[in-house]
Design an enzyme around this catalytic site. Structure first.
Site, short mmCIF file in Angstrom:
data_model
loop_
_atom_site.label_atom_id
_atom_site.label_comp_id
_atom_site.label_asym_id
_atom_site.label_seq_id
_atom_site.Cartn_x
_atom_site.Cartn_y
_atom_site.Cartn_z
N CYS A 37 0.84 -1.20 0.00
CA CYS A 37 0.00 0.00 0.00
C CYS A 37 0.87 1.25 0.00
CB CYS A 37 -0.92 -0.02 1.20
SG CYS A 37 -2.00 -1.47 1.23
N TYR A 178 -5.80 -13.09 -3.40
CA TYR A 178 -5.27 -12.63 -2.12
C TYR A 178 -5.97 -13.33 -0.97
CZ TYR A 178 -3.54 -9.09 1.25
OH TYR A 178 -2.91 -8.43 2.29
N HIS A 181 -2.66 -11.82 5.30
CA HIS A 181 -2.59 -10.67 6.21
C HIS A 181 -3.87 -10.42 7.00
CE1 HIS A 181 0.70 -9.12 3.31
NE2 HIS A 181 1.28 -9.59 4.41
N ASP A 273 4.08 -9.33 9.48
CA ASP A 273 4.79 -9.46 8.20
C ASP A 273 5.68 -8.25 7.94
OD1 ASP A 273 5.10 -11.32 6.06
OD2 ASP A 273 4.08 -9.92 4.74
#
Length: 698
Positions: A37, A178, A181, A273
């Site tokens: 991001c 995806y 996360h 992460d």
């Protein structure tokens, strides 16, 4: 489709530049900018396109977008990501893909339905998840997701398939599914933490992976060999039996390992992460990823805040990864691959792991970087991490102060070709960076100094003088006509900051110290210490940790609801509370020190104003700072009298802020020196403004 650079890399690192087949694609090397991001998303697509293009130019074989919402039920407002809700989003997405291709890389897009992570505050659509549960968002939003019906699941598959088709029409080469996360809604189906279903999509591990299987199959069918398919998946949620763990991911790979063209392994939370250097070393994900590559014939990518080429080579030769994934290292140095390829390792701007880049996403602001001040400014201001316009005159420039702002100003001016004198009042270069990097957990931050000191050492046009405190008279005597004042700032001793904007009562003889004192080697008198944190970034917690580690009895008091509260934006705030509590530091939040006496402080509740006392032999005030501006003001007066041509304060000497802000200020000075600048009535950068809709209702 392939792309190949010219030239031969140094022998120890040639393995990093071998091409890698990813389904129908060939990546030109093993450097893979994984999705990350950036705080720009759908609002600033041209800025993102320019940023991604620079990385492609820098040698990354694959450059990815951030997560891209596929439908209005996947709205994660207030975060600003990309969207592919309908065809209106395609021009922006195509611009990004085109820029990546222009830079020479393959373009990847991370399609995402955020599931339980979608509060849908903008779209106001009903959140969807595997079960009836509150949304798993950062804001504790008062929103609950509805358990997805079979029709909802069929809709989700159709939305994802449509997004795949749109992605290819926008020019993307690699399409992500995806499930990582805690954001990818598919992960919520995989995880026993969230999936409480009793139908064919819940219960057993095989049932819980059903949705992932279906969407992977749908994506491969829609891609039809014209694009590669990647799966980004969490390998460990850190919850033991309550969440995804090693056994789960091994089972998934056993069932689905040969479906996608690429596996991208991540940890189960973004906080884990993208751990900061304060809480974890380079390559710490290896313990979770090692051995997984052997369960699939498909290439594997993973991350680890990799900055060392030797560590990268070991990841490949040890069979841990096929591709070196990076987000933050690619932000700190977009040209990291090219510098390794051409044997210029000493010029790499190594990521310091501070997560100021992450804060852009949390504050809805364009991405920034402590090491790379051009990050986020590629489109807005035309800055580039490796190039800067040549000098426009024969001016000789004095930079007074060798902290982060002064170092960057001198470096960038030197690259432009100016003759520069960098004068530092002390023996040590680096200013606050050098001092703070000796505090607990901040050792990696010295890279800000190391990179610039090395660069300056190669520039014959830049002279560096230590122990050379400059007065205005000295500057006049030496004949300098252009001066950048980078003299830094000093922590206040009077309690003034956010809660108190006027000095607080401090009894004569009370033991009051500041972070400057501690970094200079002074220590509190007595054993009982109160740290008063009204700064709210990292330093209050670091100071408390330092003193507790040295055996002091420490209580930290802050008006905020958490210690170091702003670090919620760097994803450290919970880790800081944990470390302090485990170390035996007493945390008192929502409280302000209102007076400092002999052996005690007076404390007021920020909610009720009710007063209490805390024992304190010494108090450390981590409050506000004052710019060291005496030299600047003196020179400014001389400039106004026409005695020198120009003077400008930069970094903390102009306005105290973050180290990233100081480095950025130094770069801005170098960029703007001798430029014909417009009036400050004019917006100083390019921006994109939302296009008005053609009509209004009724």
């Amino acid at each position: 489709m392939s792309n190949s650079p010219a030239g031969t890399p140094p022998a120890p690192y040639d393995i990093l530049f071998q091409p890698v087949a990813i389904g129908p694609l060939v990546a030109r090397n093993r450097f893979f900018q994984v999705p990350h991001c950036n705080g720009m998303g759908y609002r600033d697509p041209s800025a993102e396109a320019a940023m991604r293009k620079v990385k492609a130019e820098g040698g990354w074989a694959v450059v990815s977008t951030e997560q891209v919402e596929i439908h209005p039920t996947s709205d994660i407002t207030p975060f600003i990501e990309l969207r592919i809700w309908d065809d209106q989003d395609l021009p922006a997405l195509a611009r990004i893909a085109g820029a990546i291709h222009e830079g020479g890389a393959l373009a990847a897009i991370e399609l995402c339905h955020n599931g339980l992570n979608s509060p849908n505050l903008y779209s106001r659509e009903t959140a969807l998840g595997p079960h009836h549960l509150p949304v798993a968002s950062y804001g504790y939003d008062p929103v609950q997701a509805r358990m997805m019906s079979k029709q909802d699941l069929a809709d989700l598959r159709r939305w994802h398939r449509t997004a795949v088709t749109r992605s290819m029409s926008a020019g993307y080469d690699l399409i992500y599914v995806y499930a990582g996360h805690g954001f990818g809604g598919i992960e919520h189906f995989l995880s026993p933490r969230y999936n409480q279903r009793t139908d064919e999509y819940g219960g057993s591990a095989r049932n819980r992976m059903r949705l992932l299987r279906e969407i992977l199959q749908d994506t491969l069918e829609a891609a039809d060999g014209r694009a590669a398919v990647a799966c980004r998946i969490s390998v460990d949620e850190g919850l033991g039996q309550a969440g995804l763990g090693r056994g789960d991911i091994e089972g998934i790979l056993g069932e689905l390992g040969e479906l996608p063209d690429l596996w991208d392994f991540v940890l189960g939370t973004w906080e884990a992460d993208s751990n900061t250097s304060r809480f974890g070393p380079e390559g710490e994900q290896e313990q979770y990823v090692a051995g997984l590559k052997q369960l699939t014939s498909k290439p594997v990518v993973g991350v680890g805040r990799f900055t060392s080429p030797d560590v990268m080579v070991r990841q490949i030769k040890s069979g841990i990864l096929d591709l070196i994934g990076a987000a933050r290292p690619s932000i700190a140095d977009p040209f990291l691959p090219e510098k390794i390829r051409t044997g210029r390792m000493e010029t790499i701007r190594e990521c310091i792991g501070c997560n100021i880049c992450v804060s852009g996403d949390f504050t809805n602001a364009p991405i920034r970087c402590t090491q790379n001040p051009s990050m986020g400014e590629e489109f807005r201001r035309g800055w580039h991490p490796e190039r800067i316009r040549v000098r426009g005159s024969d001016a000789r420039i004095l930079v007074a102060g060798a902290g982060p702002a002064g170092l960057e100003a001198a470096r960038a001016l030197g690259v432009r070709g100016y003759d520069v004198v960098l004068a530092e009042a002390t023996r040590e270069l680096g200013g606050r960076v050098a001092r703070e990097s000796r505090l607990p957990g901040l050792a990696a931050w010295v890279r800000v100094l190391d990179y610039r000191q090395q660069a300056l050492g190669t520039m014959p046009n830049v002279e560096v003088y230590r122990e050379s405190r400059m007065s205005a008279d000295d500057i006049a005597e030496f004949g300098f006509q252009h001066v950048a004042v980078a003299t830094g700032a000093t922590w206040r001793r009077d309690g003034v900051a956010r809660w108190h904007t006027q000095p607080i009562p401090i009894e004569s003889g009370a033991g009051v110290l500041t972070p400057d004192d501690l970094m200079a080697g002074r220590r509190p008198s007595g054993s009982r210490v109160v740290v008063y944190d009204d700064d709210h970034y990292y330093l209050g917690g670091v100071v408390a940790e330092l003193l507790r580690g040295e055996g002091f009895e420490v209580e930290i008091i802050t008006p905020a609801v958490q210690v170091s509260a702003w670090t919620v934006n760097t994803m450290e705030v919970g880790k800081i509370q944990r470390r302090l509590l485990l170390a035996g530091v007493t945390l008192r939040t929502s409280a302000a020190v209102t007076a400092v006496g002999a052996g005690k402080v007076t404390v007021a509740s920020t909610y009720t104003g009710q007063l209490s006392e805390a024992a304190a032999d010494s108090v450390i005030l981590v409050t506000a700072r004052l710019p060291d501006e005496e030299l600047f003001l003196d020179l400014l007066a001389r400039h106004e009298r026409g005695e020198i041509a120009s003077v400008r304060a930069i970094g903390d000497a102009w306005a105290p802020g973050t180290i990233a802000a100081a480095v950025w200020s130094g770069r801005r000075f170098a960029e703007e020196f001798d430029a014909d600048l417009p009036s400050n009535d004019v917006v100083p950068f390019r921006r994109e403004v939302t296009q008005l809709h053609a009509d209004l209702p009724g």
